[in-house]
Design an enzyme around this catalytic site. Structure first.
Site, PDB file in Angstrom:
ATOM      1  N   LYS A 183     -23.323  -3.084  -3.172  1.00  0.00           N
ATOM      2  CA  LYS A 183     -24.720  -2.994  -3.626  1.00  0.00           C
ATOM      3  C   LYS A 183     -24.970  -1.674  -4.345  1.00  0.00           C
ATOM      4  O   LYS A 183     -25.701  -1.633  -5.332  1.00  0.00           O
ATOM      5  CB  LYS A 183     -25.667  -3.131  -2.433  1.00  0.00           C
ATOM      6  CG  LYS A 183     -25.798  -4.577  -1.959  1.00  0.00           C
ATOM      7  CD  LYS A 183     -26.916  -4.731  -0.966  1.00  0.00           C
ATOM      8  CE  LYS A 183     -27.160  -6.208  -0.677  1.00  0.00           C
ATOM      9  NZ  LYS A 183     -28.115  -6.406   0.402  1.00  0.00           N
ATOM     10  N   GLY A 201     -10.529  -2.305   9.175  1.00  0.00           N
ATOM     11  CA  GLY A 201     -10.095  -2.413  10.563  1.00  0.00           C
ATOM     12  C   GLY A 201     -11.219  -2.413  11.574  1.00  0.00           C
ATOM     13  O   GLY A 201     -10.984  -2.220  12.765  1.00  0.00           O
ATOM     14  N   SER A 223      -7.568  -6.891   8.617  1.00  0.00           N
ATOM     15  CA  SER A 223      -7.312  -7.277   9.999  1.00  0.00           C
ATOM     16  C   SER A 223      -7.978  -8.605  10.356  1.00  0.00           C
ATOM     17  O   SER A 223      -7.603  -9.245  11.340  1.00  0.00           O
ATOM     18  CB  SER A 223      -7.851  -6.199  10.934  1.00  0.00           C
ATOM     19  OG  SER A 223      -7.603  -4.924  10.402  1.00  0.00           O
ATOM     20  N   LYS A 265       0.827  -1.208   0.000  1.00  0.00           N
ATOM     21  CA  LYS A 265       0.000   0.000   0.000  1.00  0.00           C
ATOM     22  C   LYS A 265       0.860   1.257   0.000  1.00  0.00           C
ATOM     23  O   LYS A 265       1.911   1.308   0.644  1.00  0.00           O
ATOM     24  CB  LYS A 265      -0.882   0.027   1.258  1.00  0.00           C
ATOM     25  CG  LYS A 265      -2.035  -0.979   1.241  1.00  0.00           C
ATOM     26  CD  LYS A 265      -2.904  -0.799   2.472  1.00  0.00           C
ATOM     27  CE  LYS A 265      -3.878  -1.937   2.669  1.00  0.00           C
ATOM     28  NZ  LYS A 265      -5.041  -1.874   1.772  1.00  0.00           N
TER      29      LYS A 265
END
Lengths: 205, 322
Positions: free
Chosen positions: B187, B175, B262, B103
């Protein structure tokens, strides 16, 4: 009788192969269908199968888990045509090593007697497109799309070399089994898929 | 054939060169989007060290994503979250055979260049890290390495694709151990895709122009996406995925694959959970196998999780205006 083609749908580039096979069936004007197959039961019903690109460790482990690997091996050894693309070719091989990590232990079909190296051209930044040729199966030029591609350094006496790129073997054939290091399904050229559909059709009839 | 909608053929990231006297091309949209295609139906796992990366590979992950801290640890630590240590990224690249992603901060061009130079397989321009530029994302066409971006809506997704993103994922709320936001985002994207597809089918081009203006993207990308009826790049789910059932549900909503942050390595049963989430992602439409996967985890070992309504930091809002 209608030809029943399948694309192994565990992980990876399944849909693009379905579209390419469909286009090949239409272009050849053959009575046939193509479906995604995953369970041993679904696999048992196909006349020919594409093992698509993806992550070979993932596809191997999961097809071992659901029993797909076992029936695949049986059917390919009984003569079912199979086109292994990138990860698919890795799964067809007997032994693999990785360019960086070296010796690796992963589930394989153990069909092609080839010495294969994973990530042979480097990591994603080194992934490339280049014109290649598959002359022995009547495809003089083809846009090879190589994504973290494997290559082969040596083949057994029963394996035919279909193509090389800069000295590395990138396509092989052994009777009903074809392995390629590049991704025909990411291009609009369906000639390799057509060759495979034709091979399946000939072997069935 | 993969969709190349929005492709810029003269991008700086495309390198045309001779390899042992043969003409080759690197960094094309086919290669960058194609890489993301090879990840489909797979699980990308967030990791912070070699040990976790090896567990992820053993479990059948299609890639690992290297961070300095897992998203829930970023929340606890506060402060500024930056790209991971290059030494750790390289150690992981030397240890696993699957692709390694990492990242960088939103808009931080130099962090992304450092990651490209490190040879990671994909860069995630991520809202989990502290944004470096609130007004602009990275112009990803300048990169040979493919980049994935988060999105909460079709407008955000298409803005990122026009900047050169080769893959999209939902933002969700990282997280938190709470999958609700990821579900909301996928959606919303699906609803908006259906809407533009039906407008396209009706032939009302003027309405597509209105949508392009509302989305702040070009008419062409709206028209091509509407024609396809899906995003022109692979679309994964991310943000808050914790259990095998979470993964299976998101796959059933049409996601191409799953990112887990996580949810795995902050749980107390990481190894079993990694295996189980891979199984549920692959076999999402075989309910007996999803049950089997769910049985492999112990709910008492799941990360405790946070209610999104009470959060002080909403990571999903980062970079949302640009």
């Amino acid at each position: 009788m209608s030809l029943n083609l399948g694309v192994l749908s565990i992980q990876g580039d399944v849909n693009e192969n379905i579209l390419s096979i469909k286009a090949a069936i239409d272009a050849l004007d053959i009575d046939g269908t193509v479906t995604s197959v995953r369970t041993p039961d679904e696999i048992s019903k196909v006349d020919g199968l594409v093992i698509p690109g993806g992550e070979s460790t993932t596809i191997g482990q999961l097809s071992l888990f659901n029993g797909a690997l076992k029936i695949l091996k049986e059917k390919i050894e009984q003569g079912m045509p199979v086109l292994g693309i990138c990860a698919g070719m890795i799964l067809l091989s007997k032994t693999v090593k990785d360019k960086v990590v070296g010796k690796i232990d992963q589930p394989l079909l153990n069909i092609l007697d080839i010495k294969l190296e994973r990530n042979s051209f480097g990591r994603q930044r080194e992934s490339f497109e280049s014109d290649i040729s598959l002359n022995s199966i009547g495809i003089p030029t083809f846009n090879g799309v190589f994504i973290r591609a494997p290559s082969i350094s040596d083949v057994g006496s029963d394996v035919e070399i279909l193509s090389k790129f800069n000295g590395k073997i990138i396509a092989v054939k052994k009777n009903n089994v074809i392995g390629v290091a590049f991704h025909p399904e990411l291009t609009s050229d369906i000639s390799l898929h057509k060759y495979f559909v034709n091979l399946t059709n000939t072997l069935k009839n | 054939m993969l969709p190349l909608s929005g492709e810029r053929i003269n991008a700086k990231g495309i390198i045309s060169e001779k390899l042992d006297s043969v003409d080759t091309l690197r960094g094309s949209s086919t290669l960058k989007r194609g890489f993301a295609h090879m990840q489909k139906n797979g699980v990308v796992m967030d990791v912070t060290n070699v040990e976790q990366a090896l567990i992820a590979q053993e479990a059948g992950a299609v890639s690992v994503m290297v961070l300095d801290k897992l998203p829930s640890e970023v929340r606890k630590a506060g402060g500024v979250a930056r790209t991971a240590s290059i030494k750790i990224i390289e150690e992981i690249m030397d240890s696993v055979t699957i692709p390694v992603m990492a990242k960088c901060r939103i808009g931080h061009v130099s962090e992304a260049l450092v990651l490209q130079e490190t040879d990671v397989d994909m860069i995630d321009e991520s809202e989990v890290l502290t944004p470096a530029d609130e007004l602009r994302h990275i112009w990803k066409w300048d990169f040979t390495t493919p980049v994935v971006n988060g999105a909460r809506s079709l407008a955000e997704a298409l803005r990122r694709v026009e900047e050169g993103a080769s893959m999209i994922r939902t933002k969700g709320e990282p997280g938190t151990g709470n999958v609700a936001e990821a579900i909301t985002h996928i959606k919303k994207v699906n609803d908006e895709l259906r809407t533009i597809k039906s407008i396209y089918d009706s032939g009302d081009n003027q309405d597509l122009v209105r949508i392009a203006r509302e989305f702040k993207v070009s008419y062409d990308i709206v028209e091509q996406t509407a024609k396809l009826g899906r995003l022109p790049v692979v679309n994964f789910a991310a943000g808050g995925i914790t259990t095998p059932a979470d993964a299976a549900y998101l796959m059933s909503l049409g996601c191409d694959g799953i990112f887990v942050g996580s949810g795995i390595f902050n749980a107390d049963d990481a190894q079993e959970r990694a295996n189980a989430i891979v199984l549920a992602t692959t076999f999402w439409n075989e309910s007996d196998k999803v049950k089997e996967a769910q049985k492999m985890i112990d709910e008492r070992q799941s990360i405790h999780g946070l209610d999104v309504k009470t959060l002080e930091l909403r990571m999903q809002d980062r970079g949302g205006l640009a």
